[in-house]
Write a protein that holds these residues in place. Structure first.
Motif, short mmCIF file in Angstrom:
data_model
loop_
_atom_site.label_atom_id
_atom_site.label_comp_id
_atom_site.label_asym_id
_atom_site.label_seq_id
_atom_site.Cartn_x
_atom_site.Cartn_y
_atom_site.Cartn_z
N PRO A 61 0.83 -1.21 0.00
CA PRO A 61 0.00 0.00 0.00
C PRO A 61 0.86 1.26 0.00
CG PRO A 61 0.07 -0.99 2.18
CD PRO A 61 0.72 -1.96 1.26
N LEU A 62 0.31 2.35 -0.53
CA LEU A 62 1.02 3.62 -0.51
C LEU A 62 1.16 4.11 0.93
CD1 LEU A 62 -0.71 5.45 -3.51
CD2 LEU A 62 1.54 4.35 -3.48
N LEU A 63 2.27 4.77 1.20
CA LEU A 63 2.49 5.28 2.55
C LEU A 63 1.66 6.53 2.79
CD1 LEU A 63 6.35 4.87 3.05
CD2 LEU A 63 4.51 3.26 3.60
N ASN A 64 1.14 6.65 4.00
CA ASN A 64 0.42 7.84 4.42
C ASN A 64 1.42 8.92 4.79
OD1 ASN A 64 -2.57 6.81 4.75
ND2 ASN A 64 -1.25 5.24 5.62
N MET A 65 0.99 10.18 4.78
CA MET A 65 1.89 11.30 5.06
C MET A 65 1.37 12.15 6.21
SD MET A 65 3.17 12.50 1.27
CE MET A 65 1.52 12.70 0.61
N LEU A 66 2.30 12.71 6.96
CA LEU A 66 1.97 13.55 8.11
C LEU A 66 3.02 14.65 8.22
CD1 LEU A 66 0.24 13.95 10.74
CD2 LEU A 66 1.91 12.49 11.89
N GLU A 67 2.59 15.90 8.33
CA GLU A 67 3.53 17.01 8.48
C GLU A 67 3.92 17.16 9.95
OE1 GLU A 67 4.97 18.98 6.08
OE2 GLU A 67 4.07 17.47 4.75
N VAL A 68 5.21 17.10 10.22
CA VAL A 68 5.74 17.20 11.58
C VAL A 68 6.90 18.18 11.59
CG1 VAL A 68 6.73 15.98 13.55
CG2 VAL A 68 5.07 14.82 12.08
N ALA A 69 6.75 19.28 12.28
CA ALA A 69 7.82 20.28 12.41
C ALA A 69 8.39 20.68 11.06
CB ALA A 69 8.93 19.75 13.33
N GLY A 70 7.51 20.87 10.07
CA GLY A 70 7.95 21.32 8.77
C GLY A 70 8.47 20.24 7.85
N GLU A 71 8.42 18.98 8.28
CA GLU A 71 8.89 17.87 7.46
C GLU A 71 7.73 16.92 7.17
OE1 GLU A 71 13.43 16.85 8.29
OE2 GLU A 71 12.20 16.58 10.08
N THR A 72 7.76 16.32 5.99
CA THR A 72 6.76 15.32 5.64
C THR A 72 7.23 13.96 6.12
OG1 THR A 72 6.07 16.56 3.68
CG2 THR A 72 5.49 14.23 3.76
N ARG A 73 6.50 13.38 7.06
CA ARG A 73 6.82 12.05 7.56
C ARG A 73 5.83 11.05 6.98
NH1 ARG A 73 10.62 12.10 11.63
NH2 ARG A 73 10.89 9.99 10.78
N LYS A 74 6.27 9.82 6.80
CA LYS A 74 5.45 8.80 6.16
C LYS A 74 5.30 7.57 7.05
CE LYS A 74 6.81 10.30 1.52
NZ LYS A 74 7.38 9.87 0.22
N TYR A 75 4.21 6.85 6.83
CA TYR A 75 3.96 5.64 7.60
C TYR A 75 3.01 4.72 6.85
CZ TYR A 75 -0.35 8.12 8.88
OH TYR A 75 -1.55 8.81 8.84
#
Length: 309
Positions: free
Chosen positions: A31-45
């Motif tokens: 599956p494609l990774l989900n994205m989350l903005e954290v402290a100005g960076e795009t984090r994925k999970y």
């Protein structure tokens, strides 16, 4: 043959990362990774929700951390936690690391809180986000991981002990020098004495991040959890189960030690493949993922603070 790429980084661990990210290991596209903005960076999970999900019921959440130079898809293949989650009805989230110790180095987790991505903040915000999206049991949030991911799960037990109910580090249990849990944290861990990446005993050629041997880290958790008794059981010819009990707030510790295993995940279906890449033997008869989950089920969050000396 294993060789060094600078102090403490072996070709074997790099090969592991390249091997595990190979699409050949997946029967279907991941599956494609989900994205989350954290402290100005795009984090994925990567996120897995069992087909049984019903918003009227609360579900446990397991954080499943990949090793250095690896990937969430790889960790899913190595541990098979998503297959287990479908059967046992819990949610699994497998985050992606960003931190690099050197500019051209492999990605890993910022366990020692160096300059760079704040992975504790990432996980704090990730948990908060998932709580808004799903019905998650507040007292049943757990963390496990392999190698660098094991070190990250250990870090969370230090910094998010009011949130993380129990941890299950595989081939990388740590107790950082700045670890200050607010309570005892139940722990189940696995390590092989022939681990050629995260050495069982601290050696002159151990990785620079590997500040102490496994027994020293384990002893620190035993002290933190105020465990009063210890028993040893021979699980198999090569595996000993060491259990610490009578701990504050039921923060028990189970430690499976193999005399023959290398830098591997016990019970993983990738045993022969990993052995062929120089990472050593896997204890195929030791189902780490199932044991971790059963341990987690027995250890929901207990907010009783650890006793003071």
């Amino acid at each position: 043959m294993l060789q060094f790429l600078g102090k403490g980084l072996r070709v074997g661990s790099v090969i592991l990362g390249l091997l595990l990210t190979s699409g050949d290991l997946c029967a279907q596209p991941p599956p494609l990774l989900n994205m989350l903005e954290v402290a100005g960076e795009t984090r994925k999970y990567r996120l897995f929700v069992p087909s049984s999900y019903n918003g009227n019921t609360t579900y446990p959440l397991v954080l499943n951390f990949h090793g250095t130079n690896s990937h969430p898809d790889s960790q899913v293949e190595l541990s098979e936690f998503e297959k287990l989650a479908e059967i046992e009805n819990f949610i699994v989230v497998s985050p992606l690391a960003l931190f690099k110790r050197q500019t051209n180095g492999p990605i890993t987790w910022n366990v020692n809180r160096a300059k760079g991505p704040d992975d504790v903040l990432f996980i704090r915000q990730l948990i908060a986000t998932l709580k808004k999206q799903f019905s998650i049991a507040e007292t049943r949030i757990f963390a496990t991981g392999f190698s660098g991911g094991a070190r990250m799960s250990s870090r969370l037990a230090c910094d998010l002990s009011a949130t993380i109910a129990a941890i299950g580090p595989v081939a990388g249990i740590r107790y950082p020098s700045d670890c200050v849990p607010s309570r005892g944290v139940a722990t189940i861990s696995f390590h092989g004495k022939k681990d050629n990446v995260n050495h069982y005993y601290l050696q002159s050629d151990s990785p620079t991040y590997w500040k102490m041997g496994v027994e020293e880290a384990l002893s620190a958790w035993v002290e933190n959890n105020r465990c009063q008794s210890m028993t040893r059981t021979q699980y198999s010819l090569t595996v000993e189960l060491i259990q610490y009990r009578n701990c504050v707030a039921q923060a028990e510790i189970d430690f499976y030690r193999s005399t023959e295993a290398g830098h591997t995940w016990p019970g993983s279906p990738m045993a022969e493949t990993l052995k062929g890449y120089g990472l050593g033997m896997t204890e195929t008869g030791l189902p780490a993922s199932q044991l971790i989950w059963q341990f987690f089920k027995r250890h929901p969050l207990n907010e009783v603070p650890k006793q003071q000396p």
